[in-house]
Scaffold this active site. Structure first.
Site, mmCIF file in Angstrom:
data_model
loop_
_atom_site.group_PDB
_atom_site.id
_atom_site.type_symbol
_atom_site.label_atom_id
_atom_site.label_comp_id
_atom_site.label_asym_id
_atom_site.label_seq_id
_atom_site.Cartn_x
_atom_site.Cartn_y
_atom_site.Cartn_z
ATOM 1 N N HIS A 66 27.228 37.732 37.284
ATOM 2 C CA HIS A 66 27.964 38.814 37.947
ATOM 3 C C HIS A 66 29.459 38.561 37.805
ATOM 4 O O HIS A 66 30.075 37.908 38.631
ATOM 5 C CB HIS A 66 27.556 38.893 39.418
ATOM 6 C CG HIS A 66 28.073 40.105 40.122
ATOM 7 N ND1 HIS A 66 27.557 40.532 41.325
ATOM 8 C CD2 HIS A 66 29.067 40.983 39.821
ATOM 9 C CE1 HIS A 66 28.190 41.615 41.720
ATOM 10 N NE2 HIS A 66 29.125 41.900 40.824
ATOM 11 N N HIS A 68 33.049 40.729 36.411
ATOM 12 C CA HIS A 68 33.674 41.947 35.879
ATOM 13 C C HIS A 68 34.787 41.633 34.893
ATOM 14 O O HIS A 68 34.996 42.375 33.930
ATOM 15 C CB HIS A 68 34.234 42.795 37.019
ATOM 16 C CG HIS A 68 33.188 43.267 37.970
ATOM 17 N ND1 HIS A 68 32.386 44.361 37.715
ATOM 18 C CD2 HIS A 68 32.789 42.792 39.179
ATOM 19 C CE1 HIS A 68 31.541 44.542 38.722
ATOM 20 N NE2 HIS A 68 31.761 43.592 39.622
ATOM 21 N N GLU A 137 26.059 47.291 37.512
ATOM 22 C CA GLU A 137 26.280 47.339 38.957
ATOM 23 C C GLU A 137 26.744 48.743 39.318
ATOM 24 O O GLU A 137 27.896 49.105 39.111
ATOM 25 C CB GLU A 137 27.305 46.303 39.405
ATOM 26 C CG GLU A 137 27.382 46.231 40.927
ATOM 27 C CD GLU A 137 28.456 45.320 41.470
ATOM 28 O OE1 GLU A 137 28.379 44.987 42.670
ATOM 29 O OE2 GLU A 137 29.380 44.941 40.721
ATOM 30 N N GLN A 149 33.198 49.757 45.353
ATOM 31 C CA GLN A 149 32.627 50.684 44.375
ATOM 32 C C GLN A 149 33.173 52.093 44.663
ATOM 33 O O GLN A 149 33.030 52.594 45.781
ATOM 34 C CB GLN A 149 31.099 50.698 44.473
ATOM 35 C CG GLN A 149 30.440 49.350 44.235
ATOM 36 C CD GLN A 149 30.372 48.971 42.778
ATOM 37 O OE1 GLN A 149 30.267 49.842 41.900
ATOM 38 N NE2 GLN A 149 30.434 47.677 42.500
ATOM 39 N N HIS A 203 24.770 47.010 47.894
ATOM 40 C CA HIS A 203 25.531 48.130 48.453
ATOM 41 C C HIS A 203 24.570 49.125 49.114
ATOM 42 O O HIS A 203 24.501 50.295 48.748
ATOM 43 C CB HIS A 203 26.362 48.801 47.362
ATOM 44 C CG HIS A 203 27.428 47.894 46.815
ATOM 45 N ND1 HIS A 203 28.602 47.637 47.489
ATOM 46 C CD2 HIS A 203 27.483 47.167 45.665
ATOM 47 C CE1 HIS A 203 29.345 46.799 46.780
ATOM 48 N NE2 HIS A 203 28.684 46.493 45.670
ATOM 49 N N ASN A 227 27.514 40.726 51.609
ATOM 50 C CA ASN A 227 28.575 41.683 51.301
ATOM 51 C C ASN A 227 27.992 43.011 50.836
ATOM 52 O O ASN A 227 27.131 43.054 49.967
ATOM 53 C CB ASN A 227 29.505 41.120 50.215
ATOM 54 C CG ASN A 227 30.192 39.844 50.650
ATOM 55 O OD1 ASN A 227 29.973 38.780 50.095
ATOM 56 N ND2 ASN A 227 31.031 39.943 51.664
ATOM 57 N N ARG A 235 18.000 43.514 66.553
ATOM 58 C CA ARG A 235 17.041 44.607 66.794
ATOM 59 C C ARG A 235 16.889 45.524 65.588
ATOM 60 O O ARG A 235 16.006 46.395 65.586
ATOM 61 C CB ARG A 235 17.482 45.433 68.016
ATOM 62 C CG ARG A 235 17.259 44.737 69.352
ATOM 63 C CD ARG A 235 17.478 45.695 70.516
ATOM 64 N NE ARG A 235 18.840 46.195 70.569
ATOM 65 C CZ ARG A 235 19.844 45.573 71.196
ATOM 66 N NH1 ARG A 235 19.629 44.410 71.802
ATOM 67 N NH2 ARG A 235 21.055 46.079 71.198
ATOM 68 N N GLY A 257 34.659 31.187 50.182
ATOM 69 C CA GLY A 257 35.204 31.044 51.523
ATOM 70 C C GLY A 257 35.915 32.284 52.009
ATOM 71 O O GLY A 257 36.402 32.317 53.147
ATOM 72 N N ASP A 282 31.736 37.262 40.680
ATOM 73 C CA ASP A 282 32.132 38.655 40.939
ATOM 74 C C ASP A 282 33.640 38.807 40.716
ATOM 75 O O ASP A 282 34.314 39.564 41.419
ATOM 76 C CB ASP A 282 31.743 39.071 42.360
ATOM 77 C CG ASP A 282 31.819 40.584 42.582
ATOM 78 O OD1 ASP A 282 31.964 41.329 41.599
ATOM 79 O OD2 ASP A 282 31.761 41.024 43.747
#
Length: 397
Positions: A66, A68, A137, A149, A203, A227, A235, A257, A282
């Site tokens: 992953h 870009h 993606e 996105q 997403h 993310n 719940r 981090g 990413d």
């Protein structure tokens, strides 16, 4: 350098550490691995000997499924130059293979990026990380969890459109991230599973039950855990909950981090173990560059330190390097270097069905990384060819 021996090196594989070893590489493949005292029995007159430093360890080349972009190049640039820059830059962080990752955009922009990727293997630089294929993606995501996105180009899953894109990519799409709820009848999920394409939930606002059903229909992975997804509410368990609880789902995580608090990286490791996690970057074009303003999918991204963000403050990609991810995950979780190596190489290789990557062993591609004890990259070989050497290093040969 087609025939060389690394001498007196500590070799770290996902399941074993071997000290005082030699590794013989011939014609881009690991020919043999053994006790250093036996190295003389396998070399020929043409074999070059290289002695590793006392504080260095040899690990399998890292695989980033992953990414870009980096070094002012992005997959969505849709140019051969962009992919070449990515390929030639990644060995500096120990990455020897990658999936060129797209982002949600208008149809023609994605098609152009895919056609460019399809043509790239012909021009693949020898001294560079190998592009294994494409990670699509988007654009089959939910607006509520779009993150960085572009919302205006999101849409429901479309099997016919995917087939068009796969044709444009000449079959190189190996990985697809989508929101299960954007594929209501799971027709695309089932199709991708039938084609042996890794299908990943991302997403998404999907709940636990919906994700479990999607997993039964073919989803096997979760993109950048925590993310861009429904979370861990007690719940209303969402995608993050399913990711951790469903043993059929591997998870990728951005261990910088910034995207995920170190305590939550540790939590994920405790839940999934080393075999259930993949480390990814990413990263975007701003990696390796200075603070400033950059582009991501037609959006303005501001970079300050290790945090890229959109105008509204949304985190947009990362500045993470794979060797930093390895170092961080050890610090965050207390895992061993062997376990970290599984998360940076073996697990991705297994996920993609690659039988010649992910380990330092006879018959495997000579994708090799010499790491310093502090996590820096000293040297990287891609398929037996030296692709990166740290400045100022001196080598005995």
């Amino acid at each position: 350098m087609e025939d060389f021996i690394l001498r007196n090196v500590t070799v770290v594989n996902p399941d074993q550490t071997r000290k005082h070893a030699y590794v013989h590489v011939k014609n881009g493949v690991v020919s043999s691995v053994g006790e250093d005292r036996d190295a003389g029995t396998v070399k020929s007159e043409r074999t070059v000997e290289i002695e590793a430093g006392p504080e260095e360890v040899l690990v399998p080349g890292m695989i980033d499924v992953h990414i870009h972009g980096t070094n002012n190049a992005d997959v969505m640039d849709g140019t051969p130059e962009a992919l070449q820059i990515i390929s030639e830059t990644l060995p500096s962080e120990g990455t020897t293979s990658f999936l060129a990752t797209t982002i949600t955009q208008q149809k023609d922009a994605i098609t152009n990026a895919l056609e460019n990727a399809a043509a790239f293997p012909v021009d693949q630089p020898e001294a560079g990380a190998k592009m294994l294929g494409v990670h699509l993606e988007g654009p089959f995501f939910t607006a509520e969890k779009a993150g960085a996105q572009p919302k205006e180009h999101l849409q429901q899953a479309d099997t016919a459109l995917f087939k068009q894109w796969q044709e444009a990519a000449q079959g190189l799409i190996k990985w697809v991230s989508l929101a299960p709820e954007q594929d209501p009848d799971h027709a695309l999920i089932r199709y991708l599973s039938q084609q042996d394409i890794v299908t990943s939930a991302a997403h998404s606002s999907a709940g636990l039950e919906e994700v479990d059903q999607a997993a039964a229909d073919g989803i096997s992975h979760v993109t950048h855990l925590f993310n861009g997804m429904s979370g861990l509410h007690h719940r209303d368990p969402g995608l993050a909950s399913a990711a951790l609880l469903n043993d059929a789902l591997t998870n990728e995580i951005i261990a910088d981090g910034v995207h995920v608090h170190p305590a939550m990286v540790s939590f994920a490791f405790r839940m999934k173990g080393a075999s259930g996690l993949l480390l990814v970057t990413d990263s975007l074009r701003a990696k390796c560059l200075q603070n400033g303003v950059y582009d991501l999918g037609g959006q303005t991204v501001t970079v300050e330190g290790n945090r890229p963000y959109l105008e509204d403050g949304t985190i947009a990609g990362s500045m993470l390097r794979m060797n930093e991810a390895l170092k961080n995950v050890m610090a965050f979780t207390g895992c061993s270097l062997e376990e970290a190596v599984a998360m940076t190489s073996k697990n991705a290789a297994d996920k993609l069905g690659l039988t010649r990557k992910g380990r330092v062993a006879p018959g495997m591609d000579a994708d090799l990384v010499l790491l310093t004890r502090s996590g820096g990259v000293s040297r990287t070989w891609c398929r037996g060819i030296l692709a990166y050497e740290q400045e100022g290093m001196t080598w005995k040969s």
